[in-house]
Design a protein around this motif. Sequence first.
Motif, short mmCIF file in Angstrom:
data_model
loop_
_atom_site.label_atom_id
_atom_site.label_comp_id
_atom_site.label_asym_id
_atom_site.label_seq_id
_atom_site.Cartn_x
_atom_site.Cartn_y
_atom_site.Cartn_z
N THR A 212 1.09 -1.17 -0.28
CA THR A 212 -0.19 -0.55 -0.05
C THR A 212 0.64 1.26 -0.43
O THR A 212 0.82 2.29 -0.96
CB THR A 212 -0.90 -0.28 1.26
OG1 THR A 212 -1.53 -1.14 0.93
CG2 THR A 212 -1.88 1.41 1.15
N ASP A 213 1.98 1.00 0.30
CA ASP A 213 2.69 2.28 1.04
C ASP A 213 3.29 2.98 -0.79
O ASP A 213 3.35 3.64 -1.07
CB ASP A 213 4.12 2.17 2.11
CG ASP A 213 3.34 2.73 3.46
OD1 ASP A 213 2.12 3.15 3.30
OD2 ASP A 213 3.71 2.34 4.54
N GLU B 277 2.72 2.24 -2.98
CA GLU B 277 2.28 2.35 -4.69
C GLU B 277 1.47 4.12 -4.66
O GLU B 277 1.26 3.98 -5.33
CB GLU B 277 0.76 0.69 -4.96
CG GLU B 277 0.89 -0.03 -4.63
CD GLU B 277 -0.10 -1.45 -5.04
OE1 GLU B 277 -1.56 -0.47 -4.78
OE2 GLU B 277 -0.05 -2.39 -5.62
N LEU B 278 1.17 3.92 -2.65
CA LEU B 278 0.42 5.00 -2.76
C LEU B 278 1.47 6.22 -3.03
O LEU B 278 1.22 7.15 -3.64
CB LEU B 278 0.64 5.53 -1.33
CG LEU B 278 -0.52 7.02 -0.65
CD1 LEU B 278 -2.21 7.29 -1.95
CD2 LEU B 278 -0.56 6.75 0.22
N ARG B 279 2.87 6.34 -2.87
CA ARG B 279 3.84 6.77 -2.54
C ARG B 279 4.37 7.06 -4.06
O ARG B 279 4.42 8.57 -5.36
CB ARG B 279 5.45 6.48 -2.27
CG ARG B 279 6.25 7.47 -2.17
CD ARG B 279 7.04 6.95 -0.88
NE ARG B 279 7.93 8.26 -0.73
CZ ARG B 279 7.93 8.63 0.02
NH1 ARG B 279 6.41 8.19 0.82
NH2 ARG B 279 8.02 9.51 1.02
N ARG C 269 1.75 6.78 -7.15
CA ARG C 269 0.66 7.25 -7.65
C ARG C 269 1.06 8.74 -6.89
O ARG C 269 0.82 9.84 -7.97
CB ARG C 269 -0.67 7.13 -7.32
CG ARG C 269 -1.33 5.95 -7.63
CD ARG C 269 -2.43 4.93 -7.22
NE ARG C 269 -2.83 3.90 -7.05
CZ ARG C 269 -2.53 2.57 -7.31
NH1 ARG C 269 -2.54 2.98 -5.84
NH2 ARG C 269 -3.17 1.83 -7.31
N LYS C 270 1.27 9.26 -5.88
CA LYS C 270 1.80 10.90 -5.90
C LYS C 270 2.53 11.22 -6.35
O LYS C 270 2.81 12.66 -6.56
CB LYS C 270 1.93 10.73 -4.32
CG LYS C 270 0.96 10.76 -3.16
CD LYS C 270 1.12 10.65 -1.82
CE LYS C 270 -0.20 11.19 -0.63
NZ LYS C 270 0.35 11.07 0.26
#
Length: 183
Positions: A66-67, A69-71, A73-74
């Motif tokens: 999760t971390d 993938e989120l990073r 995308r950001k």
Amino acid sequence: MTCHLNRPRLMLFLGMLIASATCLYAVDDGPSARATLKGIKAIVVLVEQFDASAINDGLTMESVQTDVELRLRKGGVKVLQQPSLQDALRASNSEAFSAPVLYININTAKGREPLDDLYAVNILITVHQHVKVKSNGASATADTWGTGIIFMVPRSSMSSATQLVLADIVDEFINAYVSVNPK
């Protein structure tokens, strides 16, 4: 300050030194490696299963996935969902199956007495892509970009420290990606 290396500490240090030399030369973040990132439209994130002791001490595959993938995308990198085995059997030519893979490998070694309060952690991130061999046109898959680090951390902060170091390494990938794929 005097540093005393008893035999177990010396063996751990030498093992990490050898492993880091192997890690540093396996893949790189140089200009030719960065050039292989040009034109990538999306990437699949694959987190390799890690040691049960790391899980018991708070590091979870779900939080790492999760971390990361989120990073990404950001940072402006499109992330595709990892296909399931059933999806793979139905449509092996879909976008997720041909997309490059950002492979996250976290290896941990929990110390033994008298070092049982320490972890040695090795994080390796590579981009795995389909490539074409220039000399004969054959298709293959290869790691085209990568970076990694080895460090030691107290057991009490292994999970949080690993997540922080991983975030820095993912940022290295994002910087490399954006350098050849400007918006």
